[in-house]
Motif scaffolding. Structure first.
Motif, PDB file in Angstrom:
ATOM      1  N   ARG A  99      17.222 -34.668  21.377  1.00 57.22           N
ATOM      2  CA  ARG A  99      17.870 -35.981  21.327  1.00 57.22           C
ATOM      3  C   ARG A  99      19.119 -35.877  20.454  1.00 57.22           C
ATOM      4  O   ARG A  99      19.305 -34.888  19.745  1.00 57.22           O
ATOM      5  CB  ARG A  99      16.907 -37.018  20.758  1.00 57.22           C
ATOM      6  N   GLY A 159      12.432 -41.783   9.290  1.00 55.57           N
ATOM      7  CA  GLY A 159      12.986 -40.565   9.881  1.00 55.57           C
ATOM      8  C   GLY A 159      14.422 -40.399   9.401  1.00 55.57           C
ATOM      9  O   GLY A 159      14.815 -40.906   8.350  1.00 55.57           O
ATOM     10  N   ASP A 160      15.198 -39.658  10.207  1.00 60.51           N
ATOM     11  CA  ASP A 160      16.616 -39.428   9.888  1.00 60.51           C
ATOM     12  C   ASP A 160      17.322 -40.722   9.513  1.00 60.51           C
ATOM     13  O   ASP A 160      18.062 -40.796   8.535  1.00 60.51           O
ATOM     14  CB  ASP A 160      17.329 -38.938  11.156  1.00 60.51           C
ATOM     15  N   ILE A 161      17.091 -41.750  10.338  1.00 60.84           N
ATOM     16  CA  ILE A 161      17.839 -42.999  10.179  1.00 60.84           C
ATOM     17  C   ILE A 161      17.251 -43.849   9.059  1.00 60.84           C
ATOM     18  O   ILE A 161      17.982 -44.345   8.194  1.00 60.84           O
ATOM     19  CB  ILE A 161      17.873 -43.774  11.521  1.00 60.84           C
ATOM     20  N   ARG A 181       4.371 -42.421   9.269  1.00 55.51           N
ATOM     21  CA  ARG A 181       3.176 -42.172  10.098  1.00 55.51           C
ATOM     22  C   ARG A 181       2.231 -41.230   9.361  1.00 55.51           C
ATOM     23  O   ARG A 181       1.046 -41.467   9.251  1.00 55.51           O
ATOM     24  CB  ARG A 181       3.625 -41.537  11.416  1.00 55.51           C
ATOM     25  N   THR A 182       2.846 -40.172   8.831  1.00 49.49           N
ATOM     26  CA  THR A 182       2.036 -39.181   8.112  1.00 49.49           C
ATOM     27  C   THR A 182       2.260 -39.370   6.611  1.00 49.49           C
ATOM     28  O   THR A 182       3.364 -39.763   6.197  1.00 49.49           O
ATOM     29  CB  THR A 182       2.460 -37.762   8.544  1.00 49.49           C
ATOM     30  N   VAL A 215      12.886 -49.302  12.463  1.00 49.18           N
ATOM     31  CA  VAL A 215      13.667 -48.203  13.042  1.00 49.18           C
ATOM     32  C   VAL A 215      12.715 -47.105  13.523  1.00 49.18           C
ATOM     33  O   VAL A 215      12.977 -45.918  13.392  1.00 49.18           O
ATOM     34  CB  VAL A 215      14.770 -47.737  12.052  1.00 49.18           C
ATOM     35  N   LEU A 216      11.583 -47.591  14.102  1.00 44.99           N
ATOM     36  CA  LEU A 216      10.599 -46.663  14.661  1.00 44.99           C
ATOM     37  C   LEU A 216      10.995 -46.307  16.089  1.00 44.99           C
ATOM     38  O   LEU A 216      11.582 -47.129  16.795  1.00 44.99           O
ATOM     39  CB  LEU A 216       9.217 -47.321  14.692  1.00 44.99           C
ATOM     40  N   PRO A 217      10.610 -45.107  16.535  1.00 44.59           N
ATOM     41  CA  PRO A 217      10.794 -44.814  17.963  1.00 44.59           C
ATOM     42  C   PRO A 217       9.763 -45.589  18.772  1.00 44.59           C
ATOM     43  O   PRO A 217       8.762 -46.044  18.220  1.00 44.59           O
ATOM     44  CB  PRO A 217      10.519 -43.302  18.038  1.00 44.59           C
ATOM     45  N   GLU A 221       1.858 -45.769  20.201  1.00 39.62           N
ATOM     46  CA  GLU A 221       1.324 -46.284  18.934  1.00 39.62           C
ATOM     47  C   GLU A 221       2.198 -47.402  18.353  1.00 39.62           C
ATOM     48  O   GLU A 221       1.689 -48.306  17.683  1.00 39.62           O
ATOM     49  CB  GLU A 221       1.239 -45.118  17.934  1.00 39.62           C
ATOM     50  N   ILE A 244      16.313 -52.549  14.921  1.00 39.08           N
ATOM     51  CA  ILE A 244      17.297 -51.602  15.479  1.00 39.08           C
ATOM     52  C   ILE A 244      16.584 -50.381  16.073  1.00 39.08           C
ATOM     53  O   ILE A 244      17.235 -49.419  16.466  1.00 39.08           O
ATOM     54  CB  ILE A 244      18.298 -51.126  14.389  1.00 39.08           C
ATOM     55  N   ARG A 246      13.370 -50.014  18.656  1.00 41.05           N
ATOM     56  CA  ARG A 246      13.254 -50.310  20.086  1.00 41.05           C
ATOM     57  C   ARG A 246      12.598 -51.673  20.232  1.00 41.05           C
ATOM     58  O   ARG A 246      11.802 -52.094  19.393  1.00 41.05           O
ATOM     59  CB  ARG A 246      12.416 -49.251  20.809  1.00 41.05           C
ATOM     60  N   ASP A 270      18.990 -55.981  17.709  1.00 43.60           N
ATOM     61  CA  ASP A 270      19.925 -55.127  18.448  1.00 43.60           C
ATOM     62  C   ASP A 270      19.269 -54.527  19.690  1.00 43.60           C
ATOM     63  O   ASP A 270      19.942 -54.015  20.564  1.00 43.60           O
ATOM     64  CB  ASP A 270      20.387 -53.994  17.510  1.00 43.60           C
ATOM     65  N   ALA A 297      24.250 -48.256  16.574  1.00 40.94           N
ATOM     66  CA  ALA A 297      24.891 -46.937  16.479  1.00 40.94           C
ATOM     67  C   ALA A 297      25.275 -46.499  17.890  1.00 40.94           C
ATOM     68  O   ALA A 297      24.465 -46.594  18.812  1.00 40.94           O
ATOM     69  CB  ALA A 297      23.951 -45.915  15.868  1.00 40.94           C
ATOM     70  N   TYR A 331       8.132 -38.705  20.703  1.00 44.63           N
ATOM     71  CA  TYR A 331       9.484 -38.906  20.151  1.00 44.63           C
ATOM     72  C   TYR A 331      10.024 -37.598  19.629  1.00 44.63           C
ATOM     73  O   TYR A 331       9.297 -36.598  19.605  1.00 44.63           O
ATOM     74  CB  TYR A 331       9.499 -39.973  19.057  1.00 44.63           C
TER      75      TYR A 331
HETATM   76  P1  NDP Z   1      13.172 -39.615  13.808  1.00 44.55           P
HETATM   77  O1  NDP Z   1      12.372 -38.933  14.864  1.00 44.55           O
HETATM   78  O2  NDP Z   1      13.993 -38.822  12.848  1.00 44.55           O
HETATM   79  O3  NDP Z   1      12.215 -40.530  12.938  1.00 44.55           O
HETATM   80  C1  NDP Z   1      11.215 -41.309  13.456  1.00 44.55           C
HETATM   81  C2  NDP Z   1      10.333 -41.710  12.282  1.00 44.55           C
HETATM   82  O4  NDP Z   1       9.385 -42.652  12.749  1.00 44.55           O
HETATM   83  C3  NDP Z   1       9.589 -40.507  11.697  1.00 44.55           C
HETATM   84  O5  NDP Z   1       9.672 -40.561  10.300  1.00 44.55           O
HETATM   85  C4  NDP Z   1       8.153 -40.737  12.177  1.00 44.55           C
HETATM   86  O6  NDP Z   1       7.155 -40.306  11.282  1.00 44.55           O
HETATM   87  C5  NDP Z   1       8.115 -42.263  12.222  1.00 44.55           C
HETATM   88  N1  NDP Z   1       7.041 -42.700  13.113  1.00 44.55           N
HETATM   89  C6  NDP Z   1       6.833 -42.376  14.406  1.00 44.55           C
HETATM   90  N2  NDP Z   1       5.745 -43.001  14.871  1.00 44.55           N
HETATM   91  C7  NDP Z   1       5.255 -43.722  13.830  1.00 44.55           C
HETATM   92  C8  NDP Z   1       4.154 -44.578  13.666  1.00 44.55           C
HETATM   93  N3  NDP Z   1       3.298 -44.798  14.670  1.00 44.55           N
HETATM   94  N4  NDP Z   1       3.952 -45.170  12.464  1.00 44.55           N
HETATM   95  C9  NDP Z   1       4.788 -44.936  11.423  1.00 44.55           C
HETATM   96  N5  NDP Z   1       5.874 -44.124  11.506  1.00 44.55           N
HETATM   97  C10 NDP Z   1       6.092 -43.537  12.700  1.00 44.55           C
HETATM   98  O7  NDP Z   1      14.071 -40.685  14.586  1.00 44.55           O
HETATM   99  P2  NDP Z   1      15.425 -41.410  14.096  1.00 44.55           P
HETATM  100  O8  NDP Z   1      15.252 -41.910  12.708  1.00 44.55           O
HETATM  101  O9  NDP Z   1      16.593 -40.543  14.403  1.00 44.55           O
HETATM  102  O10 NDP Z   1      15.493 -42.636  15.142  1.00 44.55           O
HETATM  103  C11 NDP Z   1      14.479 -43.615  15.178  1.00 44.55           C
HETATM  104  C12 NDP Z   1      14.671 -44.516  16.394  1.00 44.55           C
HETATM  105  O11 NDP Z   1      15.815 -45.347  16.211  1.00 44.55           O
HETATM  106  C13 NDP Z   1      14.962 -43.796  17.717  1.00 44.55           C
HETATM  107  O12 NDP Z   1      13.774 -43.296  18.298  1.00 44.55           O
HETATM  108  C14 NDP Z   1      15.600 -44.885  18.530  1.00 44.55           C
HETATM  109  O13 NDP Z   1      14.586 -45.586  19.222  1.00 44.55           O
HETATM  110  C15 NDP Z   1      16.227 -45.822  17.490  1.00 44.55           C
HETATM  111  N6  NDP Z   1      17.698 -45.817  17.580  1.00 44.55           N
HETATM  112  C16 NDP Z   1      18.357 -46.990  17.893  1.00 44.55           C
HETATM  113  C17 NDP Z   1      19.735 -47.044  17.961  1.00 44.55           C
HETATM  114  C18 NDP Z   1      20.475 -48.324  18.195  1.00 44.55           C
HETATM  115  O14 NDP Z   1      21.683 -48.311  18.477  1.00 44.55           O
HETATM  116  N7  NDP Z   1      19.829 -49.472  18.051  1.00 44.55           N
HETATM  117  C19 NDP Z   1      20.552 -45.829  17.768  1.00 44.55           C
HETATM  118  C20 NDP Z   1      19.783 -44.670  17.351  1.00 44.55           C
HETATM  119  C21 NDP Z   1      18.401 -44.672  17.291  1.00 44.55           C
HETATM  120  P3  NDP Z   1       6.895 -38.744  10.975  1.00 44.55           P
HETATM  121  O15 NDP Z   1       7.975 -38.388   9.983  1.00 44.55           O
HETATM  122  O16 NDP Z   1       5.548 -38.752  10.384  1.00 44.55           O
HETATM  123  O17 NDP Z   1       7.033 -38.005  12.266  1.00 44.55           O
END
Ligand code: NDP
Length: 331
Positions: A99, A159-161, A181-182, A215-217, A221, A244, A246, A270, A297, A331
């Motif tokens: 991605r 996550g990253d964001i 999540r973890t 800002v979860l994917p 879950e 922001i 989904r 958003d 973004a 994700y």
């Molecule tokens: P990352 O994969 O870096 O981070 C996702 C985070 O979500 C991880 O820390 C992960 O935990 C956590 N996570 C996943 N599932 C769960 C859960 N069930 N409970 C708790 N935490 C959970 O993704 P990004 O930060 O880069 O992006 C996140 C989302 O932002 C994207 O998937 C996208 O949907 C959305 N996005 C929206 C945009 C917009 O313009 N509105 C633009 C860019 C992104 P773990 O660390 O344990 O894996």
């Protein structure tokens, strides 16, 4: 923007002395003469850079085990189209998919900080009054405002964001809670996150926050995660909900109900279950709801070119690729 992207990538590859090792091609799906033509291009490529809509196109070619791609690089952050296409076609992924990553953090953090300041300083209301109710503009002073250092933001997903949002908010003096999540071991915890919580402690985070930022994917879950409690645990602090991540984390009707019940004092949205948000949605008619067209973004050509250049360099040197999608994890 593929021409601008190719030009930027060409420059970067030239700068790294890699241009002669890479054969750059350009292909617009709409201009392909047949599925065979598409297959030929896919078979000849090591790296494909694609809009995620490509997964709706000719799955028999895209998911064919004959392909030997080293990488398909999606130009957006989410992978929902890919996962849906795999499920619809009962297919498995024959090559690695990455991605877009590494650049959206600051874009998204600016959006969140902009919304927080906008809500605290009543900018949406002020603009509304300037347009339609100038006589009453000065009354807005009565609303006052809160200092950012007195506010708590709860970020769902670090996550990253999410981590970048935490950094920006902490810099402005806010108290930051984050949900992961973890479990995050002590030595890996960030100084910009005051309180770490996990999925099972969501209600506690909701009740502590003045702003809740998702800002979860989108995964099985996370879909509907905020419908379960329906923001009832927000009743005391009445936060503003910023979405922001989904749209499918919560039904739009749940947000409407929470605002009507005053469990939420507003929302900045958003992303939606259906985009563009249907004109019939009740959200349009609510005070204190800011609707933006999925642009917290946007993918920028220079940042995409930098990532692709890095990925090509990694393909050539055999180093692990970045921002890989884990289909099982979702994700
Ligand atoms: P990352 O994969 O870096 O981070 C996702 C985070 O979500 C991880 O820390 C992960 O935990 C956590 N996570 C996943 N599932 C769960 C859960 N069930 N409970 C708790 N935490 C959970 O993704 P990004 O930060 O880069 O992006 C996140 C989302 O932002 C994207 O998937 C996208 O949907 C959305 N996005 C929206 C945009 C917009 O313009 N509105 C633009 C860019 C992104 P773990 O660390 O344990 O894996």
């Amino acid at each position: 923007g593929s021409k601008a992207m190719l030009a930027a990538l060409t420059n970067l590859l030239r700068g790294k002395g890699l241009l002669e090792r890479v054969d750059l091609g350009n292909c617009n799906v709409k201009e392909l003469s047949s599925d065979d033509d598409f297959k030929k291009r896919m078979m000849n490529a090591d790296v494909v850079i694609a809009h995620p809509d490509v997964f709706q196109y000719c799955p028999s070619v895209l998911f064919s085990s004959e392909l030997s791609l080293k990488l398909l690089q999606i130009i957006y952050a989410g992978c929902n189209q890919l996962l849906k296409a795999l499920a619809d076609n009962n297919a498995t992924l024959p090559y690695p998919v990455a991605r877009m990553g590494g650049s959206f953090g600051p874009h998204m953090a600016e959006y969140v900080v902009g919304q927080v300041i906008g809500f605290e300083r009543h900018f949406p209301k002020i603009i509304g009054k300037q347009i339609a109710d100038r006589d009453n503009l000065w009354n807005i002073r009565d609303l006052g405002y809160r200092r950012l250092r007195d506010l708590t933001i709860g970020i769902l997903g670090l996550g990253d964001i999410g981590r970048e949002i935490a950094k920006y908010c902490k810099f402005l003096g806010m108290t930051v809670w984050g949900m992961t999540r973890t479990p995050v071991p002590k030595e890996k915890r960030l100084s910009c996150v005051d309180q770490y919580r996990q999925l099972g402690e969501l209600e506690e985070l909701l009740s502590a926050s003045d702003y809740v930022c998702n800002v979860l994917p989108s995964t099985p879950e996370t879909a509907g995660l905020l419908d379960k409690d329906g923001f009832k645990s927000c009743a005391e602090k009445k936060p503003v909900f910023i979405n922001i991540g989904r749209g499918d984390i919560v039904k739009e009707s749940t947000i409407v109900e929470a605002i009507k019940n005053k469990w939420l004092s507003g929302a900045a949205l958003d992303v939606f279950n259906e985009e563009p948000l249907p004109l019939t949605s009740e959200l349009w008619g609510l005070d204190n709801v800011v609707i933006t067209p999925h642009m917290a973004a946007l993918t920028m050509t220079d940042e995409l070119a930098e990532l692709v250049c890095e990925q090509i360099e990694r393909c050539l040197s055999g180093k692990p690729l970045l921002y890989m999608i884990d289909v099982k994890r979702g994700y």
